[in-house]
Write a protein that holds these residues in place. Structure first.
Motif, PDB file in Angstrom:
ATOM      1  N   PHE A  90       0.936   4.380   8.537  1.00 19.04           N
ATOM      2  CA  PHE A  90       2.342   3.982   8.583  1.00 19.04           C
ATOM      3  C   PHE A  90       2.589   2.981   9.714  1.00 19.04           C
ATOM      4  CE2 PHE A  90       6.733   4.532   9.971  1.00 19.04           C
ATOM      5  CZ  PHE A  90       7.424   4.443   8.768  1.00 19.04           C
ATOM      6  N   LEU A  91       1.924   3.196  10.882  1.00 19.02           N
ATOM      7  CA  LEU A  91       2.152   2.327  12.041  1.00 19.02           C
ATOM      8  C   LEU A  91       1.455   0.973  11.886  1.00 19.02           C
ATOM      9  CD1 LEU A  91       1.673   4.930  14.939  1.00 19.02           C
ATOM     10  CD2 LEU A  91       3.833   3.991  14.093  1.00 19.02           C
ATOM     11  N   ASP A  92       0.268   1.003  11.256  1.00 14.49           N
ATOM     12  CA  ASP A  92      -0.540  -0.225  11.228  1.00 14.49           C
ATOM     13  C   ASP A  92      -0.294  -1.108  10.007  1.00 14.49           C
ATOM     14  OD1 ASP A  92      -1.574   0.743  13.532  1.00 14.49           O
ATOM     15  OD2 ASP A  92      -3.408   1.569  12.636  1.00 14.49           O
ATOM     16  N   HIS A  93       0.270  -0.563   8.972  1.00 12.53           N
ATOM     17  CA  HIS A  93       0.444  -1.350   7.736  1.00 12.53           C
ATOM     18  C   HIS A  93       1.874  -1.258   7.229  1.00 12.53           C
ATOM     19  CE1 HIS A  93      -3.949  -1.442   7.534  1.00 12.53           C
ATOM     20  NE2 HIS A  93      -3.933  -0.117   7.711  1.00 12.53           N
ATOM     21  N   ASP A  94       2.163  -2.189   6.308  1.00  7.71           N
ATOM     22  CA  ASP A  94       3.421  -2.041   5.571  1.00  7.71           C
ATOM     23  C   ASP A  94       3.136  -1.080   4.434  1.00  7.71           C
ATOM     24  OD1 ASP A  94       5.121  -3.561   6.985  1.00  7.71           O
ATOM     25  OD2 ASP A  94       4.572  -5.435   5.981  1.00  7.71           O
ATOM     26  N   VAL A  95       3.734   0.071   4.484  1.00  6.21           N
ATOM     27  CA  VAL A  95       3.392   1.074   3.468  1.00  6.21           C
ATOM     28  C   VAL A  95       4.602   1.395   2.593  1.00  6.21           C
ATOM     29  CG1 VAL A  95       1.580   2.149   4.848  1.00  6.21           C
ATOM     30  CG2 VAL A  95       3.930   2.971   5.026  1.00  6.21           C
ATOM     31  N   GLU A  96       4.271   1.931   1.421  1.00  2.00           N
ATOM     32  CA  GLU A  96       5.360   2.363   0.536  1.00  2.00           C
ATOM     33  C   GLU A  96       5.305   3.877   0.408  1.00  2.00           C
ATOM     34  OE1 GLU A  96       5.288   0.381  -3.271  1.00  2.00           O
ATOM     35  OE2 GLU A  96       4.554  -1.441  -2.278  1.00  2.00           O
ATOM     36  N   MET A  97       6.460   4.467   0.202  1.00  2.00           N
ATOM     37  CA  MET A  97       6.512   5.923   0.014  1.00  2.00           C
ATOM     38  C   MET A  97       7.579   6.203  -1.040  1.00  2.00           C
ATOM     39  SD  MET A  97       6.478   7.254   3.975  1.00  2.00           S
ATOM     40  CE  MET A  97       8.040   6.557   4.436  1.00  2.00           C
ATOM     41  N   ASP A  98       7.242   7.024  -2.023  1.00  2.00           N
ATOM     42  CA  ASP A  98       8.264   7.425  -3.002  1.00  2.00           C
ATOM     43  C   ASP A  98       9.254   8.344  -2.303  1.00  2.00           C
ATOM     44  OD1 ASP A  98       7.125   6.040  -5.007  1.00  2.00           O
ATOM     45  OD2 ASP A  98       6.077   7.761  -5.928  1.00  2.00           O
ATOM     46  N   ALA A  99      10.553   8.025  -2.493  1.00  2.00           N
ATOM     47  CA  ALA A  99      11.567   8.895  -1.891  1.00  2.00           C
ATOM     48  C   ALA A  99      11.747  10.145  -2.737  1.00  2.00           C
ATOM     49  CB  ALA A  99      12.878   8.140  -1.777  1.00  2.00           C
ATOM     50  N   PRO A 100      11.769  11.320  -2.076  1.00  2.00           N
ATOM     51  CA  PRO A 100      11.942  12.548  -2.860  1.00  2.00           C
ATOM     52  C   PRO A 100      13.439  12.772  -3.138  1.00  2.00           C
ATOM     53  CG  PRO A 100      11.668  13.081  -0.544  1.00  2.00           C
ATOM     54  CD  PRO A 100      11.648  11.593  -0.642  1.00  2.00           C
ATOM     55  N   ASP A 101      13.786  13.143  -4.380  1.00  2.00           N
ATOM     56  CA  ASP A 101      15.160  13.610  -4.551  1.00  2.00           C
ATOM     57  C   ASP A 101      15.099  15.105  -4.846  1.00  2.00           C
ATOM     58  OD1 ASP A 101      14.917  14.060  -7.353  1.00  2.00           O
ATOM     59  OD2 ASP A 101      15.026  11.876  -7.624  1.00  2.00           O
ATOM     60  N   ASP A 102      16.252  15.730  -4.951  1.00  2.00           N
ATOM     61  CA  ASP A 102      16.277  17.195  -4.985  1.00  2.00           C
ATOM     62  C   ASP A 102      15.503  17.803  -6.150  1.00  2.00           C
ATOM     63  OD1 ASP A 102      17.610  17.236  -2.698  1.00  2.00           O
ATOM     64  OD2 ASP A 102      19.613  17.480  -3.587  1.00  2.00           O
ATOM     65  N   THR A 103      15.370  17.049  -7.233  1.00  2.00           N
ATOM     66  CA  THR A 103      14.747  17.646  -8.414  1.00  2.00           C
ATOM     67  C   THR A 103      13.345  17.121  -8.687  1.00  2.00           C
ATOM     68  OG1 THR A 103      15.814  15.942  -9.708  1.00  2.00           O
ATOM     69  CG2 THR A 103      16.935  18.080  -9.585  1.00  2.00           C
ATOM     70  N   MET A 157       0.842  -1.198   0.000  1.00  2.00           N
ATOM     71  CA  MET A 157       0.000   0.000   0.000  1.00  2.00           C
ATOM     72  C   MET A 157       0.881   1.252   0.000  1.00  2.00           C
ATOM     73  SD  MET A 157      -2.403   1.290   3.085  1.00  2.00           S
ATOM     74  CE  MET A 157      -3.037  -0.348   3.366  1.00  2.00           C
ATOM     75  N   LYS A 158       0.549   2.155  -0.907  1.00  2.00           N
ATOM     76  CA  LYS A 158       1.382   3.358  -1.014  1.00  2.00           C
ATOM     77  C   LYS A 158       0.652   4.541  -0.370  1.00  2.00           C
ATOM     78  CE  LYS A 158       4.594   4.592  -4.531  1.00  2.00           C
ATOM     79  NZ  LYS A 158       4.926   4.557  -5.941  1.00  2.00           N
ATOM     80  N   ILE A 159       1.386   5.359   0.393  1.00  2.00           N
ATOM     81  CA  ILE A 159       0.721   6.511   1.010  1.00  2.00           C
ATOM     82  C   ILE A 159       1.291   7.848   0.530  1.00  2.00           C
ATOM     83  CG2 ILE A 159      -0.083   5.304   3.097  1.00  2.00           C
ATOM     84  CD1 ILE A 159       2.358   6.518   4.559  1.00  2.00           C
ATOM     85  N   LEU A 160       2.503   7.807  -0.003  1.00  2.00           N
ATOM     86  CA  LEU A 160       3.111   9.033  -0.546  1.00  2.00           C
ATOM     87  C   LEU A 160       3.673   8.718  -1.927  1.00  2.00           C
ATOM     88  CD1 LEU A 160       5.255  10.444   2.440  1.00  2.00           C
ATOM     89  CD2 LEU A 160       3.112  11.389   1.563  1.00  2.00           C
ATOM     90  N   LYS A 161       3.301   9.546  -2.918  1.00  2.00           N
ATOM     91  CA  LYS A 161       3.893   9.278  -4.237  1.00  2.00           C
ATOM     92  C   LYS A 161       4.247  10.593  -4.947  1.00  2.00           C
ATOM     93  CE  LYS A 161      -0.221   9.119  -7.185  1.00  2.00           C
ATOM     94  NZ  LYS A 161      -0.984   8.347  -8.174  1.00  2.00           N
ATOM     95  N   ILE A 162       5.165  10.462  -5.926  1.00  2.00           N
ATOM     96  CA  ILE A 162       5.561  11.626  -6.728  1.00  2.00           C
ATOM     97  C   ILE A 162       5.283  11.284  -8.193  1.00  2.00           C
ATOM     98  CG2 ILE A 162       7.486  13.090  -7.443  1.00  2.00           C
ATOM     99  CD1 ILE A 162       8.783  12.476  -4.712  1.00  2.00           C
ATOM    100  N   GLU A 163       4.555  12.180  -8.815  1.00  2.00           N
ATOM    101  CA  GLU A 163       4.190  11.923 -10.218  1.00  2.00           C
ATOM    102  C   GLU A 163       4.235  13.233 -10.975  1.00  2.00           C
ATOM    103  OE1 GLU A 163       1.064   8.307 -10.411  1.00  2.00           O
ATOM    104  OE2 GLU A 163       0.319  10.213 -11.259  1.00  2.00           O
ATOM    105  N   SER A 164       4.866  13.234 -12.125  1.00  2.00           N
ATOM    106  CA  SER A 164       4.971  14.424 -12.979  1.00  2.00           C
ATOM    107  C   SER A 164       5.398  15.658 -12.191  1.00  2.00           C
ATOM    108  CB  SER A 164       3.628  14.731 -13.670  1.00  2.00           C
ATOM    109  OG  SER A 164       2.989  13.565 -14.075  1.00  2.00           O
ATOM    110  N   GLY A 165       6.379  15.489 -11.329  1.00  2.00           N
ATOM    111  CA  GLY A 165       6.909  16.631 -10.570  1.00  2.00           C
ATOM    112  C   GLY A 165       6.005  17.105  -9.456  1.00  2.00           C
ATOM    113  N   ARG A 166       4.941  16.370  -9.116  1.00  2.00           N
ATOM    114  CA  ARG A 166       4.039  16.787  -8.031  1.00  2.00           C
ATOM    115  C   ARG A 166       3.966  15.700  -6.947  1.00  2.00           C
ATOM    116  NH1 ARG A 166      -1.436  18.018 -10.842  1.00  2.00           N
ATOM    117  NH2 ARG A 166      -2.085  18.603  -8.727  1.00  2.00           N
ATOM    118  N   GLY A 167       3.773  16.142  -5.723  1.00  2.00           N
ATOM    119  CA  GLY A 167       3.694  15.198  -4.611  1.00  2.00           C
ATOM    120  C   GLY A 167       2.248  14.958  -4.199  1.00  2.00           C
TER     121      GLY A 167
END
Lengths: 98, 674
Positions: A39-52, A1-11
């Protein structure tokens, strides 16, 4: 399950109880609390932000802050539960038996 | 009987102030005190060369010893002296072990001395720094006796079957400028002075005593051999015969003595006396005052940092910044439009209410004393399930609380970063919940202080014919606050705000730490103590002095000896006979008391255990001061140089102003009776 994602330069963020992804700069404190619970109750995924990755600077500040604060919790997910549960543990166990 | 002193210092260690040892003084001490045997016991060291010189220069048995710092206390280790080299080597190990740390452990002690059964071991017992109970337990099989610091403690140990055999030694430094030859030694009942015989005697309470001929009824006070009773002593004598001087001399030779001097308790100026009296009474009852004010103290501590003016300023800043933020929309950008930019933090209230409820439920479950009543009204199972449910609720809330704190931290961090970047007006932080709570707290604080200040009596207790009354109320002026503070701080400005507890608290804070914050609570409520006489009126100057004397005598329990100089000079006979005599007699059952008097109400009615008569005598143009002493039942009193006086003559002369005056008075009383 994903809770944070980055797509087309937007979070974006999405707690499990919500069906749509929302812009990260629209998140309020209740949204943060829901993310924390997910985050505490599930195994979650999050896209890591890089500088750009994030072109909107406000989004970059918010996304990175949330991501990093959750990350520091990763090794210590039971922190909230354990500290509360330890209180009067012996008494609860004792009185729950009868 | 043999007289011994096994605690003598001849070398200054790092625990002593510097002194130079004098062989001549040691010889003088042995001769004057008529010692039969001594041990040399320096702190954590054994000076072998010096010890051998001392042995060669004196004629009595001298044992080698050392006073070791052991587990924060001190213990005398005395050897038989057969193998000085071995003992010296053990002591060298003690010196090096104690050089790096303040004291050694029991294990180290046992390793160094190995077979402890070959020594005489005497720890500081009823003497500071006293051996700890657990250290004593570990060494007990080898401990020979326990050292005490006064005749009072010696008698106490003798009477208590569970306590060690007491020994009383000088613990003196034999210095060339030694002022008084020590009078603290112990007699042991043995004929020969071999190490094993001495050790055997020191293990037997029947074989130790404070005096040679009178067991533990008497003990020595002066180097000339003068003794007094371990119970009640009365000193009589003419004017300038040395009575007060004798008391002074005793108090110089013994530590921890309470000396109530002549006229010390008499009222001189009414106002000063009243103030001194009130202060003393307040000191004596400081625990009661502290207890009465403890809740107020908690409230003061809780509100001490509240600043209502600052809260108001924060609210204004918030409103103004909010309006500006709304007005200047053209300046808004991506940063200020983010929701978190203007987000408020979660309120995180504590759970004290729920916590207390859980504690109360637990009390109801555990209480044994009122079990039957609790069970009759509330089933135990119900209480247990209530407890579990409350606890589950508590843990849920507690978890949520911790999560909210976590979110608040995050929000705060994001807001700070957004504020740095944005060109839009920022919104000032403001916590409306805290502001309202602070206001409520101050309201309650004002009401609590006013209640605590409402004049009323909060204590009344009986004390030896008097009543002590405590009353609360408001302070009446800045002077009273200053007196309470025991400082030179001016309270004039603070007192102007006294009628408003919150304003007064701010004024105390404005004194800028000249008054410690932990003491602010004391300045809100005045607690006054009064002494009432048996008729319910406030005690007069004389009555206050009587009360003082009784208190002083009672407080002397904490000392090792009590000296009282002519109480009759300040009080009337009825008070002396009814109250003072009784309390002095009581206290003399637990410690030596020396009472100087020329009043028969005190001297005779009190029935002393020992009588001393001081006399100034002129012989061949030279003045000699002598003390004649003996038991009151003895036909005569004797001086240490062998002179005697008839006890009857002494009593007549000093209690009754001579035999003829006594006869005359007796006849007058008979006439009155007829």
């Amino acid at each position: 399950m994903k809770i944070l994602k980055i797509e087309s330069g937007r979070g974006f963020y999405k707690p499990p109880s919500v069906s749509d992804w929302n812009d990260i700069d629209k998140i309020d404190k209740d949204g943060l609390l829901r993310l924390l619970n997910a985050f505490l109750d599930h195994d979650v995924e999050m896209d890591a932000p890089d500088d750009t990755a994030l072109s909107n600077q406000a989004q970059a500040i918010i996304y990175k802050s949330i991501f990093e604060k959750l990350k520091t919790l990763a090794d210590n997910k039971s922190k909230f539960k354990d500290e509360s549960d330890r209180l009067y543990l012996a008494e609860i166990q004792k009185y729950s038996q009868s | 009987m043999r007289k011994i002193d096994f605690h003598i210092h001849t070398v200054a260690s790092n625990l002593d102030s510097q002194f130079s040892f004098s062989m001549e003084k040691l010889k003088e001490y042995i001769e004057t005190a008529k010692l039969d045997c001594i041990a040399i016991t320096n702190h954590n060291l054994f000076a072998r060369d010096q010890f051998e010189r001392i042995r060669a220069a004196t004629s009595i048995p001298i044992f080698p010893g050392i006073e070791v710092d052991l587990e924060g206390a001190q213990i005398l280790v005395i050897a038989d002296g057969q193998n000085i080299a071995d003992f010296d080597s053990c002591c060298t190990k003690v010196s090096s072990a104690c050089g790096s740390v303040s004291s050694i452990s029991v294990n180290q002690f046992q390793e160094i001395f190995e077979d402890l059964s070959q020594y005489i071991l005497i720890p500081h017992y009823d003497k500071k720094p006293a051996i700890k109970e657990q250290t004593l337990e570990r060494l007990r099989p080898h401990v020979t006796a326990g050292e005490v610091s006064s005749p009072k403690k010696f008698i106490y140990c003798l009477k208590d079957a569970d306590r060690l055999v007491p020994v009383y030694f000088s613990d003196c430094r034999i210095r060339d400028d030694l002022k008084h030859i020590p009078v603290r030694q112990t007699f042991i009942d043995c004929n020969e002075l071999s190490f094993s015989t001495v050790k055997h005697c020191l293990r037997d309470k029947q074989k130790v005593s404070l005096s040679e001929a009178d067991g533990n009824e008497l003990f020595q006070i002066f180097e000339d051999g003068q003794h007094i009773s371990t119970g009640l002593n009365v000193i009589i004598g003419g004017r300038s015969s040395g009575k007060s001087h004798t008391l002074q001399a005793i108090s110089e030779r013994f530590p921890n003595v309470r000396h109530i001097k002549q006229f010390a308790l008499v009222a001189r100026d009414e106002q000063g006396d009243q103030m001194r009296f009130n202060e003393l009474l307040s000191q004596q009852h400081s625990l009661f005052s502290k207890d009465y004010l403890s809740e107020l103290q908690r409230v003061v501590d809780d509100v001490i940092d509240i600043d209502l003016q600052e809260d108001e300023r924060a609210a204004t800043r918030y409103l103004e910044s909010l309006l500006k933020h709304a007005r200047e929309t053209e300046k808004h950008d991506v940063f200020s439009r983010a929701v978190l930019f203007a987000e408020e933090l979660y309120q995180t209230a504590d759970q004290n209410g729920l916590r207390d409820l859980i504690a109360s439920t637990k009390n109801l479950i555990r209480n044994e004393e009122f079990r039957a009543i609790i069970d009759k009204n509330v089933p135990l199972d119900g209480l247990k399930s209530l407890y579990v449910e409350l606890m589950i609720l508590f843990t849920e809330r507690d978890q949520l609380h911790r999560k909210k704190v976590w979110v608040n931290e995050l929000v705060q961090r994001v807001k700070e970063q957004l504020k740095i970047k944005t060109a839009a007006p920022t919104i000032a932080d403001f916590d409306p919940y805290k502001t309202v709570l602070n206001n409520r707290k101050i309201e309650k604080f004002r009401s609590i202080v006013r209640r605590a200040q409402t004049p009323r009596e909060i204590m009344r207790k009986q004390c030896r014919g008097f009543e002590i009354v405590a009353e609360v109320g408001q302070f009446s002026g800045a002077g009273e606050l200053k007196q309470l503070s025991r400082s030179q701080v001016a309270f004039k400005q603070a007192f102007d705000a006294y009628d408003d507890p919150y304003g007064f608290l701010q004024a105390l804070k404005a004194l800028e730490e000249r008054i410690p914050a932990a003491e602010y609570y004391k300045f809100f409520v005045k607690i006054e103590y009064k002494i009432l006489n048996k008729h319910g009126f406030e005690a007069s100057g004389g009555e206050r002095s009587e009360f003082f004397l009784l208190q002083e005598i009672e407080n002397a329990q904490a000392f090792d000896m009590l000296l009282i100089d002519e109480p009759e000079s300040s009080f009337d006979n009825l008070f002396l006979k009814n109250d003072v005599n009784e309390i002095i007699k009581d206290i003399s059952k637990t410690m030596p008391v020396v009472l100087v008097t020329h009043n028969n109400t005190v001297g005779v009615s009190i029935r002393p255990d020992y009588l001393l008569c001081t006399r100034k005598e002129v012989e061949g143009g030279e003045v000699r001061w002598r003390i004649y002493s003996g038991f009151p039942t003895d036909r005569q009193l004797s001086s240490v140089d062998g002179r005697v006086l008839k006890t009857w003559d002494v009593a007549m002369q000093y209690f009754e102003a001579g035999h003829s005056a006594y006869e005359e008075r007796r006849r007058s009383y008979e006439d009155l009776e007829d």
